[in-house]
Design a protein around this motif. Structure first.
Motif, mmCIF file in Angstrom:
data_model
loop_
_atom_site.group_PDB
_atom_site.id
_atom_site.type_symbol
_atom_site.label_atom_id
_atom_site.label_comp_id
_atom_site.label_asym_id
_atom_site.label_seq_id
_atom_site.Cartn_x
_atom_site.Cartn_y
_atom_site.Cartn_z
ATOM 1 N N ALA A 136 0.832 -1.216 0.000
ATOM 2 C CA ALA A 136 0.000 0.000 0.000
ATOM 3 C C ALA A 136 0.860 1.257 0.000
ATOM 4 O O ALA A 136 0.548 2.240 -0.682
ATOM 5 N N GLU A 137 1.955 1.233 0.751
ATOM 6 C CA GLU A 137 2.860 2.387 0.794
ATOM 7 C C GLU A 137 3.530 2.579 -0.559
ATOM 8 O O GLU A 137 3.641 3.702 -1.058
ATOM 9 N N GLU A 197 2.398 1.623 -3.459
ATOM 10 C CA GLU A 197 1.372 2.111 -4.390
ATOM 11 C C GLU A 197 1.204 3.622 -4.251
ATOM 12 O O GLU A 197 1.116 4.336 -5.252
ATOM 13 N N HIS A 198 1.174 4.107 -3.016
ATOM 14 C CA HIS A 198 1.038 5.550 -2.784
ATOM 15 C C HIS A 198 2.248 6.304 -3.337
ATOM 16 O O HIS A 198 2.096 7.324 -4.020
ATOM 17 N N ILE A 199 3.434 5.821 -3.056
ATOM 18 C CA ILE A 199 4.665 6.471 -3.532
ATOM 19 C C ILE A 199 4.677 6.507 -5.058
ATOM 20 O O ILE A 199 4.948 7.549 -5.665
ATOM 21 N N SER A 248 2.157 6.294 -7.091
ATOM 22 C CA SER A 248 1.080 7.134 -7.632
ATOM 23 C C SER A 248 1.458 8.608 -7.620
ATOM 24 O O SER A 248 0.892 9.393 -8.377
ATOM 25 N N GLU A 249 2.424 8.980 -6.788
ATOM 26 C CA GLU A 249 2.946 10.354 -6.807
ATOM 27 C C GLU A 249 3.862 10.568 -8.013
ATOM 28 O O GLU A 249 4.038 11.687 -8.466
ATOM 29 N N SER A 289 0.142 8.982 -12.106
ATOM 30 C CA SER A 289 -1.211 8.762 -11.595
ATOM 31 C C SER A 289 -1.972 7.631 -12.279
ATOM 32 O O SER A 289 -3.146 7.446 -12.014
ATOM 33 N N PRO A 304 -2.951 3.962 -12.255
ATOM 34 C CA PRO A 304 -2.884 2.770 -11.406
ATOM 35 C C PRO A 304 -2.245 1.578 -12.120
ATOM 36 O O PRO A 304 -1.528 0.792 -11.501
#
Length: 175
Positions: A24-25, A27-29, A31-32, A35, A37
């Motif tokens: 999850a972390e 994926e967040h990194i 996505s920055e 964008s 997915p």
């Protein structure tokens, strides 16, 4: 990358930390960085990356596999050229070439952007790092006559360059 004597080990440590991040972390990194997915999932699926080149190769492979819808997802994360997202340090840094530009040139850039968006249905995307407003306007005008398929492939390449720079910054590059 800096000329610091530990720059290589710092980049290796950053790469190892990125590869070890919980899903999850990560994926967040990612996505920055981009964008889309689908892009983030493809890059994450390629871990662990043995070195910087392996991470950049994962970016290239992920970009090559994006559909038109995925490209649209990726472009949605980018500000219009000439209008960096206020308060977004990445957007402002990448579009530094428009700072202090005279109003007439910005107006031309905004008009050309509007025509491009009307034709292609998305923002004009270019790796703006190191480019002036005038060179971005010239590139926009040069690309405007393209058909949608040609332009989509150019956008794919520009996104790859942007992602390479952003991934490099995750590894400690300061450029």
């Amino acid at each position: 990358m800096t000329n610091h004597p530990h720059a290589s080990s710092d980049a290796a440590n950053a790469l190892a930390a990125l590869a070890a991040a919980p899903a999850a972390e990560l994926e967040h990194i990612l996505s920055e960085v981009c964008s889309s997915p689908a892009w983030a999932a493809a890059v994450a699926a390629a871990r662990p990356w043995s070195d910087r080149q392996a991470l950049l190769a994962a970016n290239r492979a992920a970009m090559a596999g994006l559909t038109v819808a995925d490209l649209n997802d990726a472009m949605a994360g980018h500000a219009r050229i000439g209008k960096p997202k206020a308060g977004d340090a990445t957007s402002e840094r990448e579009q530094a070439g428009i700072q202090g530009v005279d109003t007439a040139l910005l107006d031309e850039l905004h008009e050309a952007n509007a025509a491009y968006e009307a034709k292609f249905g998305h923002v004009f995307l270019i790796c703006a790092t190191g480019r002036t407003a005038a060179t971005m306007l010239a590139a926009l005008r040069e690309r405007f006559p393209h058909d949608a398929a040609t332009e989509a492939e150019i956008v794919r390449g520009e996104l790859r360059k942007i992602n390479d720079i952003r991934l490099g910054r995750l590894l400690g590059d300061t450029a």
